[in-house]
Design a protein around this motif. Structure first.
Motif, PDB file in Angstrom:
ATOM      1  N   MET A  29      23.804  21.618  45.863  1.00  0.00           N
ATOM      2  CA  MET A  29      24.557  22.806  46.264  1.00  0.00           C
ATOM      3  C   MET A  29      25.944  22.797  45.650  1.00  0.00           C
ATOM      4  N   GLN A  30      26.492  23.990  45.475  1.00  0.00           N
ATOM      5  CA  GLN A  30      27.894  24.212  45.129  1.00  0.00           C
ATOM      6  C   GLN A  30      28.454  25.074  46.259  1.00  0.00           C
ATOM      7  N   LEU A  31      29.403  24.546  47.002  1.00  0.00           N
ATOM      8  CA  LEU A  31      29.922  25.264  48.171  1.00  0.00           C
ATOM      9  C   LEU A  31      31.382  25.661  47.956  1.00  0.00           C
ATOM     10  N   CYS A  32      31.683  26.903  48.273  1.00  0.00           N
ATOM     11  CA  CYS A  32      33.063  27.376  48.219  1.00  0.00           C
ATOM     12  C   CYS A  32      33.650  27.307  49.635  1.00  0.00           C
ATOM     13  N   MET A  39      29.957  27.873  58.305  1.00  0.00           N
ATOM     14  CA  MET A  39      29.152  26.833  58.955  1.00  0.00           C
ATOM     15  C   MET A  39      29.813  26.412  60.261  1.00  0.00           C
ATOM     16  N   PRO A  40      29.055  25.785  61.143  1.00  0.00           N
ATOM     17  CA  PRO A  40      29.676  25.273  62.371  1.00  0.00           C
ATOM     18  C   PRO A  40      30.840  24.345  62.006  1.00  0.00           C
ATOM     19  N   SER A  41      31.934  24.528  62.696  1.00  0.00           N
ATOM     20  CA  SER A  41      33.119  23.741  62.377  1.00  0.00           C
ATOM     21  C   SER A  41      33.882  23.401  63.649  1.00  0.00           C
ATOM     22  N   ARG A  42      34.889  22.603  63.467  1.00  0.00           N
ATOM     23  CA  ARG A  42      35.739  22.239  64.597  1.00  0.00           C
ATOM     24  C   ARG A  42      37.174  22.102  64.124  1.00  0.00           C
ATOM     25  N   THR A  43      38.082  22.167  65.071  1.00  0.00           N
ATOM     26  CA  THR A  43      39.491  21.981  64.761  1.00  0.00           C
ATOM     27  C   THR A  43      39.892  20.568  65.142  1.00  0.00           C
ATOM     28  N   LEU A  71      25.742  18.984  56.215  1.00  0.00           N
ATOM     29  CA  LEU A  71      25.796  19.367  54.800  1.00  0.00           C
ATOM     30  C   LEU A  71      24.805  18.541  53.990  1.00  0.00           C
ATOM     31  N   ILE A  72      24.768  17.255  54.282  1.00  0.00           N
ATOM     32  CA  ILE A  72      23.851  16.365  53.574  1.00  0.00           C
ATOM     33  C   ILE A  72      22.401  16.733  53.907  1.00  0.00           C
ATOM     34  N   GLU A  73      22.113  16.974  55.168  1.00  0.00           N
ATOM     35  CA  GLU A  73      20.756  17.364  55.566  1.00  0.00           C
ATOM     36  C   GLU A  73      20.315  18.662  54.888  1.00  0.00           C
ATOM     37  N   ARG A  74      21.241  19.599  54.753  1.00  0.00           N
ATOM     38  CA  ARG A  74      20.943  20.895  54.148  1.00  0.00           C
ATOM     39  C   ARG A  74      20.530  20.750  52.666  1.00  0.00           C
ATOM     40  N   ALA A  75      21.022  19.705  52.007  1.00  0.00           N
ATOM     41  CA  ALA A  75      20.670  19.460  50.606  1.00  0.00           C
ATOM     42  C   ALA A  75      19.310  18.776  50.460  1.00  0.00           C
TER      43      ALA A  75
END
Length: 161
Positions: A29-32, A39-43, A71-75
């Protein structure tokens, strides 16, 4: 080239940078920044970089970040058999070649792994152009500096034996 033109070119180059997820995967993947922001995120409220010998580096910063493991699983890592996972490592690499490594087991089966994040926003703003677009944070390391990767450009799934 004058200073203003150089800064303008650096800003454009930084805007075009993406995060590559590659290596021993079926779906590189190439992600911007926008893709990570969806994607799910946190602060992370107060992350400080600390080193064993130099101590704390700079003031605490606020980051917006997404967990690394999904992210790794998605690849879709290439794993021929169930027992092959223990042979994988994830290398996080900066534009200048600095690298940090996490074993598969550490990332997916320990508390440390739950705190490994890809940051795309610092103090509620994009990163400064000279800092790249992404950074890797490892929240639960005793000393966060050695695996803090600024200007993160690549996450590579690597078979280590």
């Amino acid at each position: 080239m004058d200073m203003a033109a150089a800064k303008w070119l650096a800003d454009i180059e930084s805007d075009m940078r993406s995060l590559e997820v590659c290596g021993y995967v079926d779906e590189p993947m190439q992600l911007c920044v926008q893709a990570l922001a969806r994607m799910p995120s946190r602060t992370v409220q107060r992350f400080t970089v600390s080193c064993k010998y130099e101590g704390v580096q700079g003031a605490p910063r606020r980051y917006r970040a997404t967990p690394l493991a999904p992210l790794i699983e998605r690849a879709c890592p290439v794993v021929p058999g169930r027992s092959e996972f223990h042979r994988l490592a994830i290398l996080a690499e900066s534009a200048d070649g600095y690298r940090a490594m996490f074993s598969w087991m550490e990332l997916f089966h320990t508390r440390v792994g739950s705190g490994v994040l890809v940051a795309y926003d610092c103090d509620d703003a994009p990163f400064e152009p000279h800092s790249g677009r992404f950074a890797l944070l490892s929240l639960y390391d005793e000393f966060t500096g050695p695996r803090h990767v600024r200007d993160l450009v690549r996450l590579k799934v690597q078979r280590i034996w």
